[in-house]
Design a protein around this motif. Sequence first.
Motif, PDB file in Angstrom:
ATOM      1  N   THR A  57      30.910  51.691  36.983  1.00 15.65           N
ATOM      2  CA  THR A  57      32.314  52.089  37.119  1.00 15.65           C
ATOM      3  C   THR A  57      32.419  53.043  38.306  1.00 15.65           C
ATOM      4  OG1 THR A  57      31.953  53.857  35.548  1.00 15.65           O
ATOM      5  CG2 THR A  57      32.925  51.828  34.691  1.00 15.65           C
ATOM      6  N   THR A  58      33.630  53.178  38.807  1.00 12.07           N
ATOM      7  CA  THR A  58      33.769  53.933  40.035  1.00 12.07           C
ATOM      8  C   THR A  58      35.151  54.555  40.176  1.00 12.07           C
ATOM      9  OG1 THR A  58      33.448  53.785  42.419  1.00 12.07           O
ATOM     10  CG2 THR A  58      34.524  51.902  41.393  1.00 12.07           C
ATOM     11  N   GLY A  59      35.223  55.593  41.011  1.00 13.14           N
ATOM     12  CA  GLY A  59      36.499  56.209  41.367  1.00 13.14           C
ATOM     13  C   GLY A  59      36.803  55.869  42.820  1.00 13.14           C
ATOM     14  N   ILE A 116      37.906  52.482  37.941  1.00  7.18           N
ATOM     15  CA  ILE A 116      38.599  52.961  36.740  1.00  7.18           C
ATOM     16  C   ILE A 116      39.369  54.261  36.994  1.00  7.18           C
ATOM     17  CG2 ILE A 116      37.022  51.847  35.093  1.00  7.18           C
ATOM     18  CD1 ILE A 116      35.845  54.779  34.754  1.00  7.18           C
ATOM     19  N   VAL A 117      39.216  54.815  38.189  1.00  4.70           N
ATOM     20  CA  VAL A 117      39.917  56.056  38.535  1.00  4.70           C
ATOM     21  C   VAL A 117      40.391  55.922  39.982  1.00  4.70           C
ATOM     22  CG1 VAL A 117      39.653  58.556  38.909  1.00  4.70           C
ATOM     23  CG2 VAL A 117      38.335  57.451  37.096  1.00  4.70           C
ATOM     24  N   TYR A 149      33.579  56.424  45.054  1.00  6.84           N
ATOM     25  CA  TYR A 149      32.473  57.271  44.597  1.00  6.84           C
ATOM     26  C   TYR A 149      31.809  56.635  43.383  1.00  6.84           C
ATOM     27  CZ  TYR A 149      33.890  61.714  46.935  1.00  6.84           C
ATOM     28  OH  TYR A 149      34.174  62.718  47.815  1.00  6.84           O
ATOM     29  N   GLU A 150      30.502  56.673  43.349  1.00  8.77           N
ATOM     30  CA  GLU A 150      29.758  56.412  42.110  1.00  8.77           C
ATOM     31  C   GLU A 150      28.431  57.183  42.191  1.00  8.77           C
ATOM     32  OE1 GLU A 150      26.887  54.831  43.741  1.00  8.77           O
ATOM     33  OE2 GLU A 150      26.748  53.813  41.804  1.00  8.77           O
ATOM     34  N   MET A 151      27.480  56.912  41.300  1.00  5.94           N
ATOM     35  CA  MET A 151      26.357  57.841  41.183  1.00  5.94           C
ATOM     36  C   MET A 151      24.948  57.234  41.251  1.00  5.94           C
ATOM     37  SD  MET A 151      27.920  60.427  38.316  1.00  5.94           S
ATOM     38  CE  MET A 151      26.551  61.569  38.472  1.00  5.94           C
ATOM     39  N   PHE A 158      28.864  64.175  39.387  1.00  5.65           N
ATOM     40  CA  PHE A 158      30.211  63.643  39.164  1.00  5.65           C
ATOM     41  C   PHE A 158      31.249  64.660  39.643  1.00  5.65           C
ATOM     42  CE2 PHE A 158      33.903  62.941  36.327  1.00  5.65           C
ATOM     43  CZ  PHE A 158      34.073  61.570  36.440  1.00  5.65           C
ATOM     44  N   ARG A 194      35.299  67.487  42.882  1.00  2.00           N
ATOM     45  CA  ARG A 194      36.224  67.709  41.761  1.00  2.00           C
ATOM     46  C   ARG A 194      36.301  69.210  41.491  1.00  2.00           C
ATOM     47  NH1 ARG A 194      34.469  62.363  39.826  1.00  2.00           N
ATOM     48  NH2 ARG A 194      36.338  61.261  39.161  1.00  2.00           N
ATOM     49  N   GLN A 215      31.483  64.924  44.173  1.00  4.68           N
ATOM     50  CA  GLN A 215      32.665  64.065  44.353  1.00  4.68           C
ATOM     51  C   GLN A 215      33.912  64.936  44.538  1.00  4.68           C
ATOM     52  OE1 GLN A 215      32.801  60.807  41.466  1.00  4.68           O
ATOM     53  NE2 GLN A 215      30.583  60.639  41.450  1.00  4.68           N
TER      54      GLN A 215
HETATM   55  N1  URA Z   1      32.078  57.130  38.240  1.00  2.85           N
HETATM   56  C1  URA Z   1      31.981  58.078  39.199  1.00  2.85           C
HETATM   57  O1  URA Z   1      30.887  58.414  39.639  1.00  2.85           O
HETATM   58  N2  URA Z   1      33.127  58.649  39.660  1.00  2.85           N
HETATM   59  C2  URA Z   1      34.334  58.306  39.180  1.00  2.85           C
HETATM   60  O2  URA Z   1      35.346  58.890  39.613  1.00  2.85           O
HETATM   61  C3  URA Z   1      34.425  57.321  38.178  1.00  2.85           C
HETATM   62  C4  URA Z   1      33.276  56.736  37.729  1.00  2.85           C
END
Ligand code: URA
Length: 258
Positions: free
Chosen positions: A96-98, A222-223, A197-199, A164, A170, A168
């Motif tokens: 999943t990703t933003g 998803i974001v 962004y993802e991890m 996260f 936040r 990213q």
């Molecule tokens: N995974 C992430 O690393 N970032 C997000 O914003 C959503 C999913």
Amino acid sequence: MAEEVKYHIRLSKGMLQGAVYAVLPGDPGRVEKVAKYIDPNGAIFLAANREYTSWLANLSGKKVLVCSTGIGGPSTSIALEELASLGIKNFYRIGTTGVIQPDIKLPSIIITTGSVRLDGASTHYAPIEYPAVADFELTKALVEAAKDVGVEYHVGITASSDTFYPGQERYDTFTGYVPLRFQNTLKEWQKLHVLNYEMESATLLTLVSVFGLRAGMVASAIVSRIAGETPSDEELVRAEDNLSKVIRKALQIRLEAE
Ligand code: URA
């Protein structure tokens, strides 16, 4: 003599029954669902230890391993090491990703061609100048699959961060502080046409290239960090379904080509 069982993933070569493709979700809770989506009648449970849960599926007459990696680079690097030593040659991460570009709608699919290495694990394998790039054939199959399934998809660069929150950028954190190194980086990546962004992809793409093997990366958005949106539960289920459809079709394309 009994076969060696790998320390963390608790799998042996024999258990993989010749599988050379692995699908890697981060979440152990998604492994069974994905394996059963790929192979509704024949998927079998193999092992579960810590963040590593594994199932084996059949597709197009071949075996496909589904194994979770946990969140982030360190646990992903362990899975990759152990799976590669058991004979896996092709790694597809699904996650999943933003998203950080205003024109990307939710839910859509992001196919990564290369990752900005904001992780630590990949630096233990190759200097930071070494690129984190996806395999061309595996990526092409993801694009063909997304077209075939009829989902909205975007192809490009991902920022892959160990964290996260600060990595990213936040600010909704315990301290509310983002270290200088990461301040204004969301804007910077956006200007540099990074999609999301993802991890885990920086670790995945670097290590697998270092191993001389192949990896592809696909995630469900998803974001939206721009619109400040999060999807409804219904949209989340649709996003997960889209990802399962795309990965099943991409695997089919690859397995039938080999
Ligand atoms: N995974 C992430 O690393 N970032 C997000 O914003 C959503 C999913």
